[in-house]
Design an enzyme around this catalytic site. Structure first.
Site, PDB file in Angstrom:
ATOM      1  N   ASP A   9       0.968  -1.131   0.009  1.00 56.11           N
ATOM      2  CA  ASP A   9       0.054   0.034   0.075  1.00 56.11           C
ATOM      3  C   ASP A   9       0.958   1.146   0.106  1.00 56.11           C
ATOM      4  O   ASP A   9       1.998   0.978  -0.182  1.00 56.11           O
ATOM      5  CB  ASP A   9      -1.004   0.078   1.226  1.00 56.11           C
ATOM      6  CG  ASP A   9      -0.411   0.178   2.436  1.00 56.11           C
ATOM      7  OD1 ASP A   9       0.932   0.272   2.561  1.00 56.11           O
ATOM      8  OD2 ASP A   9      -1.157   0.299   3.483  1.00 56.11           O
ATOM      9  N   HIS A  10       0.247   2.367   0.286  1.00 54.60           N
ATOM     10  CA  HIS A  10       1.018   3.764   0.061  1.00 54.60           C
ATOM     11  C   HIS A  10       2.335   3.490   1.347  1.00 54.60           C
ATOM     12  O   HIS A  10       3.429   4.185   1.116  1.00 54.60           O
ATOM     13  CB  HIS A  10       0.021   4.897   0.396  1.00 54.60           C
ATOM     14  CG  HIS A  10      -0.684   4.748   1.470  1.00 54.60           C
ATOM     15  ND1 HIS A  10      -1.878   3.793   1.550  1.00 54.60           N
ATOM     16  CD2 HIS A  10      -0.805   5.354   2.756  1.00 54.60           C
ATOM     17  CE1 HIS A  10      -2.227   4.045   2.718  1.00 54.60           C
ATOM     18  NE2 HIS A  10      -1.645   4.719   3.593  1.00 54.60           N
ATOM     19  N   CYS A  66       3.213  -2.708   4.094  1.00 54.74           N
ATOM     20  CA  CYS A  66       2.488  -1.798   4.325  1.00 54.74           C
ATOM     21  C   CYS A  66       3.159  -0.921   5.506  1.00 54.74           C
ATOM     22  O   CYS A  66       4.301  -1.422   5.522  1.00 54.74           O
ATOM     23  CB  CYS A  66       0.969  -2.203   4.788  1.00 54.74           C
ATOM     24  SG  CYS A  66       0.861  -3.094   6.226  1.00 54.74           S
ATOM     25  N   GLY A  67       2.388   0.011   6.068  1.00 54.89           N
ATOM     26  CA  GLY A  67       3.314   0.913   6.952  1.00 54.89           C
ATOM     27  C   GLY A  67       3.757   0.167   8.094  1.00 54.89           C
ATOM     28  O   GLY A  67       5.071   0.143   8.269  1.00 54.89           O
ATOM     29  N   THR A  68       3.234  -0.977   8.764  1.00 53.50           N
ATOM     30  CA  THR A  68       3.799  -1.914   9.747  1.00 53.50           C
ATOM     31  C   THR A  68       3.950  -3.327   9.396  1.00 53.50           C
ATOM     32  O   THR A  68       4.724  -3.970   9.875  1.00 53.50           O
ATOM     33  CB  THR A  68       2.697  -2.094  10.875  1.00 53.50           C
ATOM     34  OG1 THR A  68       1.379  -2.398  10.301  1.00 53.50           O
ATOM     35  CG2 THR A  68       2.420  -0.575  11.374  1.00 53.50           C
ATOM     36  N   GLY A  69       3.329  -3.515   8.017  1.00 57.73           N
ATOM     37  CA  GLY A  69       3.322  -5.238   7.532  1.00 57.73           C
ATOM     38  C   GLY A  69       2.275  -6.062   8.318  1.00 57.73           C
ATOM     39  O   GLY A  69       2.208  -7.004   7.987  1.00 57.73           O
ATOM     40  N   ILE A  70       1.601  -5.613   9.289  1.00 63.41           N
ATOM     41  CA  ILE A  70       0.678  -6.275   9.991  1.00 63.41           C
ATOM     42  C   ILE A  70      -0.610  -6.189   9.260  1.00 63.41           C
ATOM     43  O   ILE A  70      -1.098  -7.650   8.990  1.00 63.41           O
ATOM     44  CB  ILE A  70       0.443  -5.345  11.505  1.00 63.41           C
ATOM     45  CG1 ILE A  70       1.716  -5.568  12.318  1.00 63.41           C
ATOM     46  CG2 ILE A  70      -0.786  -6.191  12.295  1.00 63.41           C
ATOM     47  CD1 ILE A  70       1.648  -4.613  13.829  1.00 63.41           C
ATOM     48  N   GLY A  71      -1.256  -5.245   9.011  1.00 64.96           N
ATOM     49  CA  GLY A  71      -2.503  -5.463   8.176  1.00 64.96           C
ATOM     50  C   GLY A  71      -2.423  -6.132   6.884  1.00 64.96           C
ATOM     51  O   GLY A  71      -3.291  -7.103   6.712  1.00 64.96           O
ATOM     52  N   HIS A  99      10.909 -23.906   8.556  1.00 70.99           N
ATOM     53  CA  HIS A  99      10.030 -24.204   9.423  1.00 70.99           C
ATOM     54  C   HIS A  99       8.341 -24.211   8.771  1.00 70.99           C
ATOM     55  O   HIS A  99       7.853 -25.203   9.139  1.00 70.99           O
ATOM     56  CB  HIS A  99       9.626 -23.681  10.937  1.00 70.99           C
ATOM     57  CG  HIS A  99      10.994 -23.988  11.443  1.00 70.99           C
ATOM     58  ND1 HIS A  99      11.258 -24.074  13.021  1.00 70.99           N
ATOM     59  CD2 HIS A  99      12.437 -24.330  11.079  1.00 70.99           C
ATOM     60  CE1 HIS A  99      12.457 -24.363  13.304  1.00 70.99           C
ATOM     61  NE2 HIS A  99      13.284 -24.688  12.172  1.00 70.99           N
ATOM     62  N   ARG A 134       8.217 -33.297  10.748  1.00 72.12           N
ATOM     63  CA  ARG A 134       7.466 -32.507  11.783  1.00 72.12           C
ATOM     64  C   ARG A 134       6.834 -31.153  11.242  1.00 72.12           C
ATOM     65  O   ARG A 134       5.839 -30.961  11.704  1.00 72.12           O
ATOM     66  CB  ARG A 134       8.514 -32.365  13.004  1.00 72.12           C
ATOM     67  CG  ARG A 134       9.526 -31.619  13.029  1.00 72.12           C
ATOM     68  CD  ARG A 134      10.388 -31.668  14.228  1.00 72.12           C
ATOM     69  NE  ARG A 134      11.512 -30.345  14.280  1.00 72.12           N
ATOM     70  CZ  ARG A 134      12.364 -30.361  13.460  1.00 72.12           C
ATOM     71  NH1 ARG A 134      12.964 -31.229  12.675  1.00 72.12           N
ATOM     72  NH2 ARG A 134      13.194 -29.170  13.782  1.00 72.12           N
ATOM     73  N   HIS A 135       7.651 -30.687  10.228  1.00 71.70           N
ATOM     74  CA  HIS A 135       7.259 -29.075   9.853  1.00 71.70           C
ATOM     75  C   HIS A 135       6.235 -29.560   9.050  1.00 71.70           C
ATOM     76  O   HIS A 135       5.164 -28.822   8.708  1.00 71.70           O
ATOM     77  CB  HIS A 135       8.262 -28.567   9.232  1.00 71.70           C
ATOM     78  CG  HIS A 135       9.242 -28.052  10.286  1.00 71.70           C
ATOM     79  ND1 HIS A 135       9.080 -27.472  11.576  1.00 71.70           N
ATOM     80  CD2 HIS A 135      10.882 -28.438  10.127  1.00 71.70           C
ATOM     81  CE1 HIS A 135      10.140 -27.286  12.100  1.00 71.70           C
ATOM     82  NE2 HIS A 135      11.111 -27.645  11.375  1.00 71.70           N
TER      83      HIS A 135
HETATM   84  C1  RB5 Z   1      -1.834   2.844   6.397  1.00 70.67           C
HETATM   85  O1  RB5 Z   1      -1.874   4.195   6.878  1.00 70.67           O
HETATM   86  C2  RB5 Z   1      -1.563   1.853   7.498  1.00 70.67           C
HETATM   87  O2  RB5 Z   1      -2.527   1.683   8.282  1.00 70.67           O
HETATM   88  C3  RB5 Z   1      -1.293   0.626   6.720  1.00 70.67           C
HETATM   89  O3  RB5 Z   1      -0.308   0.797   6.021  1.00 70.67           O
HETATM   90  C4  RB5 Z   1      -0.630  -0.707   7.630  1.00 70.67           C
HETATM   91  O4  RB5 Z   1       0.145  -0.304   8.573  1.00 70.67           O
HETATM   92  C5  RB5 Z   1      -1.776  -1.353   8.196  1.00 70.67           C
HETATM   93  O5  RB5 Z   1      -1.605  -2.274   8.992  1.00 70.67           O
END
Ligand code: RB5
Length: 144
Positions: A9-10, A66-71, A99, A134-135
């Site tokens: 994303d951005h 993404c910004g954090t990689g989490i979403g 693994h 196992r993996h």
């Molecule tokens: C966008 O601002 C941000 O929320 C997205 O890049 C990401 O970090 C979400 O997990």
């Protein structure tokens, strides 16, 4: 090595460009599925595009940023057959290939520096799955 699918994303746009520079310098084939600017967009779009390329067999692995990689990793992991690993260090990138046979590397463009990120990418794409029984068993348990 088969093609690598790229999506962001951005918040991941600048880091994706750095990874593209690395791929071009090494002659690594990639398919850039966007986004193509820093204009605000929605990360699930790119998680789905990259996942589809892998599940369709067009790409062997993917990278999502993404910004954090989490979403973007949460979105990708909702798709059956996708194992997206959020890694910001080389040890985790190697371990998740060995693994978990992770097929997507997720990173946060606002979390990691460009130089370190390229090292993480290298570790991820160069490490083969261990094929240990196992993996395999545990991965099958995720999919069932
Ligand atoms: C966008 O601002 C941000 O929320 C997205 O890049 C990401 O970090 C979400 O997990």
């Amino acid at each position: 090595m088969k093609m690598i699918a790229l999506g962001c994303d951005h918040g991941g746009f600048e880091l994706k460009n750095e990874i593209i520079k690395y791929f071009e310098s090494e002659g690594i084939e990639y398919n850039d599925l966007g986004t193509y600017s820093t204009e605000s967009t929605d990360y699930p779009i790119y998680a789905k595009k990259v996942a589809k390329e892998i599940l369709d067999g067009n790409c062997e692995k993917g990278i999502l940023i993404c910004g954090t990689g989490i979403g973007i990793s949460i979105a990708a992991n909702r798709i059956k057959g996708i194992r997206a690993a959020l890694c910001h260090d080389v040890f985790s990138a190697k371990a998740t290939r060995l693994h978990n046979n992770a097929n997507i590397l997720a990173m946060g463009g606002r979390v990691i520096g460009f130089g370190s990120a390229v090292e993480v990418v290298k570790a991820f794409i160069e490490t083969e799955f261990s094929n240990d029984e196992r993996h395999i068993k545990r991965i099958n348990m995720i999919e069932d």
